[in-house]
Scaffold this motif. Structure first.
Motif, mmCIF file in Angstrom:
data_model
loop_
_atom_site.group_PDB
_atom_site.id
_atom_site.type_symbol
_atom_site.label_atom_id
_atom_site.label_comp_id
_atom_site.label_asym_id
_atom_site.label_seq_id
_atom_site.Cartn_x
_atom_site.Cartn_y
_atom_site.Cartn_z
ATOM 1 N N ARG A 85 53.098 0.243 -32.112
ATOM 2 C CA ARG A 85 54.106 -0.540 -31.397
ATOM 3 C C ARG A 85 55.547 -0.072 -31.537
ATOM 4 N N LEU A 86 55.896 0.570 -32.645
ATOM 5 C CA LEU A 86 57.291 0.977 -32.816
ATOM 6 C C LEU A 86 57.759 1.963 -31.750
ATOM 7 N N PRO A 87 56.975 3.006 -31.402
ATOM 8 C CA PRO A 87 57.450 3.931 -30.363
ATOM 9 C C PRO A 87 57.751 3.235 -29.032
ATOM 10 N N SER A 88 56.930 2.265 -28.659
ATOM 11 C CA SER A 88 57.163 1.546 -27.401
ATOM 12 C C SER A 88 58.460 0.755 -27.453
ATOM 13 N N LYS A 89 58.733 0.143 -28.600
ATOM 14 C CA LYS A 89 59.972 -0.618 -28.751
ATOM 15 C C LYS A 89 61.182 0.307 -28.693
ATOM 16 N N LEU A 90 61.091 1.457 -29.340
ATOM 17 C CA LEU A 90 62.182 2.424 -29.282
ATOM 18 C C LEU A 90 62.392 2.949 -27.868
ATOM 19 N N SER A 91 61.291 3.244 -27.183
ATOM 20 C CA SER A 91 61.380 3.746 -25.817
ATOM 21 C C SER A 91 62.091 2.742 -24.907
ATOM 22 N N ALA A 92 61.709 1.466 -25.017
ATOM 23 C CA ALA A 92 62.333 0.432 -24.190
ATOM 24 C C ALA A 92 63.812 0.277 -24.526
ATOM 25 N N ALA A 93 64.159 0.365 -25.809
ATOM 26 C CA ALA A 93 65.552 0.218 -26.215
ATOM 27 C C ALA A 93 66.394 1.390 -25.744
ATOM 28 N N GLY A 96 71.671 9.024 -12.487
ATOM 29 C CA GLY A 96 70.525 8.266 -12.994
ATOM 30 C C GLY A 96 70.622 8.029 -14.483
ATOM 31 N N GLY A 97 70.168 6.860 -14.931
ATOM 32 C CA GLY A 97 70.272 6.452 -16.332
ATOM 33 C C GLY A 97 69.543 7.360 -17.288
ATOM 34 N N ASN A 98 68.449 7.958 -16.883
ATOM 35 C CA ASN A 98 67.657 8.768 -17.793
ATOM 36 C C ASN A 98 68.371 10.030 -18.236
ATOM 37 N N HIS A 99 69.466 10.379 -17.542
ATOM 38 C CA HIS A 99 70.173 11.612 -17.884
ATOM 39 C C HIS A 99 71.476 11.322 -18.628
ATOM 40 N N GLN A 100 71.705 10.068 -19.013
ATOM 41 C CA GLN A 100 72.892 9.719 -19.752
ATOM 42 C C GLN A 100 72.699 10.077 -21.222
ATOM 43 N N TRP A 120 72.690 5.303 -30.541
ATOM 44 C CA TRP A 120 71.429 5.630 -31.208
ATOM 45 C C TRP A 120 71.202 4.711 -32.402
ATOM 46 N N GLU A 121 72.257 4.472 -33.174
ATOM 47 C CA GLU A 121 72.124 3.595 -34.334
ATOM 48 C C GLU A 121 71.681 2.200 -33.920
ATOM 49 N N ASN A 122 72.343 1.646 -32.909
ATOM 50 C CA ASN A 122 71.999 0.302 -32.452
ATOM 51 C C ASN A 122 70.574 0.239 -31.915
ATOM 52 N N THR A 123 70.156 1.310 -31.247
ATOM 53 C CA THR A 123 68.799 1.368 -30.713
ATOM 54 C C THR A 123 67.760 1.311 -31.824
ATOM 55 N N PHE A 124 67.961 2.102 -32.872
ATOM 56 C CA PHE A 124 67.031 2.105 -33.999
ATOM 57 C C PHE A 124 67.058 0.769 -34.743
ATOM 58 N N LEU A 125 68.252 0.246 -35.003
ATOM 59 C CA LEU A 125 68.351 -1.016 -35.741
ATOM 60 C C LEU A 125 67.664 -2.149 -34.985
ATOM 61 N N LYS A 126 67.888 -2.214 -33.675
ATOM 62 C CA LYS A 126 67.279 -3.255 -32.860
ATOM 63 C C LYS A 126 65.755 -3.128 -32.856
ATOM 64 N N SER A 127 65.264 -1.920 -32.664
ATOM 65 C CA SER A 127 63.818 -1.702 -32.573
ATOM 66 C C SER A 127 63.120 -1.981 -33.902
ATOM 67 N N PHE A 128 63.715 -1.544 -35.003
ATOM 68 C CA PHE A 128 63.099 -1.767 -36.305
ATOM 69 C C PHE A 128 63.115 -3.254 -36.664
ATOM 70 N N SER A 155 69.606 1.189 -23.240
ATOM 71 C CA SER A 155 70.916 1.729 -23.603
ATOM 72 C C SER A 155 71.427 2.692 -22.543
ATOM 73 N N LYS A 156 70.534 3.527 -22.005
ATOM 74 C CA LYS A 156 70.952 4.480 -20.985
ATOM 75 C C LYS A 156 71.297 3.787 -19.675
ATOM 76 N N GLN A 157 70.619 2.696 -19.392
ATOM 77 C CA GLN A 157 70.949 1.924 -18.190
ATOM 78 C C GLN A 157 72.341 1.313 -18.315
ATOM 79 N N LYS A 158 72.672 0.837 -19.514
ATOM 80 C CA LYS A 158 73.995 0.253 -19.731
ATOM 81 C C LYS A 158 75.084 1.310 -19.578
#
Length: 392
Positions: free
Chosen positions: A103-111, A131-135, A142-150, A115-118
């Motif tokens: 489950r952790l990889p899916s949570k990181l992927s979504a986060a 496009g967001g995927n290239h941001q 990155w820090e916020n993404t990891f902290l949120k997902s964990f 973040s890229k959409q924002k």
């Protein structure tokens, strides 16, 4: 079990003949499934590919509590890969480790996608049109993404695994590579080490993470401020552990972990340390491993073993074998009654064209003070079980 990624590097010495490829293919839970699709990416649980080789060997303690995974085309992007090694502990540690692996990889992927959409929303019109995927995410993002997902991962464990995770948990050492960026998220006492080339073409280990143990001053300060206790037992004077305020349990040898909810009110946290590296052409591979491998072998020994593998697909198997041999020598010489821990190794190939070497390390997380890139091999007693390894 073990995970290892390696590229074609000069062989400093020849190695003896290793086991055949069918032996190499066994995964940590001996599942018949080695790869499967997840969204737009491809998930690997064992075996090897162009980018990664993985191997797992069970120790003498019964259930193999290590778990590992590699996600290629992570978040649906062709140049992004996720690697993770998870080391379970406690009666249901294997349950927690495999739950996190799933489950952790899916949570990181979504986060990451969020973040890229924002970023896309708030950038100028030209950047948004790409496009967001290239941001490109900032270090803070990155820090916020990891902290949120964990954090979400730990909450999910509390809800889904419930009482089984009260005295059980798992570490996590994870790496995301995209282009010339390497982002490392570490929770617990596992380790990530980079092998790079020096000015004389020699192999040099660069430790990318800190072993988060209770005796680190900043970690100890947090634990004691929450009324947790830290001390080493007489039979293991070099192994400092976390204990509840009024009970001599559970004796956790790390200061951060998923699960272990008996200690979450007393200083144990699930917030990872987050590090960033930029790759350069001198880098060869990265090794992710749980503490049992690093307790048996030094950083220098590990990168020499991986670099000497006759084929990159065998690097993980070879590293696990050497770690087991080192533990057996120590047990024979000093602790006749000691047992092996599960041993995990994942080798993921980083060709010089695909992996631009790491050049400079930034630490995103400020929760605890960074105590140095390279730490001496852990002083844990050989009676501890061998843990997992991942080499990228």
């Amino acid at each position: 079990m073990g995970n290892c990624c390696s590229n074609n590097v000069p062989r400093p010495y020849s190695m003896e003949k290793e086991v055949n490829e069918t032996e190499f293919e066994h995964g940590e839970d001996h599942s018949s499934i080695s790869t499967y699709s997840e969204g737009e990416g491809r998930v690997r649980l064992r075996g090897h590919s162009r980018l990664v080789s993985m191997y797992s060997q069970q120790g003498r303690k019964g259930v193999n509590q290590d778990a590992m995974t590699v996600w290629e085309d992570f978040t649906g992007e062709k140049d992004m890969i996720f690697c993770g090694v998870f080391d379970g502990h406690g009666p249901y540690g294997h349950v927690v480790a495999r739950y996190v692996r799933k489950r952790l990889p899916s949570k990181l992927s979504a986060a990451i996608k969020m973040s890229k959409q924002k970023i896309c929303m708030y950038n100028d019109a030209n950047a948004a049109a790409e496009g967001g995927n290239h941001q490109t995410l900032s270090l803070a993002s990155w820090e916020n993404t990891f902290l949120k997902s964990f954090n979400e991962m730990d909450q999910a464990i509390a809800q889904d695994i419930n009482t089984d995770s009260f005295y059980s948990g798992s570490t996590a050492v994870t790496v995301i590579k995209q282009g010339d960026q390497l982002i490392i998220g570490n929770l617990g006492d596992s380790r990530a080490v980079l092998c790079t080339r020096g000015a004389r073409d020699q192999l040099i280990p660069v430790q990318l993470t800190v072993d988060l143990k209770p005796d680190i001053p900043s970690e100890a300060e947090r634990i004691r401020s929450c009324e947790g206790r830290i001390f080493a037992e007489e039979e293991e004077p070099d192994v400092y552990r976390m204990w509840m305020p009024d009970e001599d349990c559970p004796g956790l040898a790390m200061s951060r972990a998923f699960g272990d909810f008996c200690l979450k009110d007393y200083g144990l946290i699930s917030a990872p340390d987050v590090f960033y590296r930029r790759l350069t052409k001198q880098d060869e591979f990265v090794v992710l491993a749980t503490d049992g491998v690093w307790d048996a072998l030094t950083n220098d020994e590990v990168i020499e073993i991986v670099a000497s593998a006759p084929r990159r697909s065998r690097a993980a198997r070879l590293l696990v074998k050497r770690a087991v041999q080192a533990w057996r020598r120590r047990r024979k010489n000093h602790y006749e009654s000691a047992r092996n821990e599960d041993t995990t190794s994942v080798d993921s190939s980083m060709s010089k064209d695909e992996w631009v070497a790491l050049k400079g390390l930034s630490r995103a997380n400020t929760i605890s003070k960074f105590t140095g890139l390279i730490r001496d091999v852990s002083r844990r007693d050989p009676s501890e079980f061998l843990e997992g390894v991942q080499v990228l």
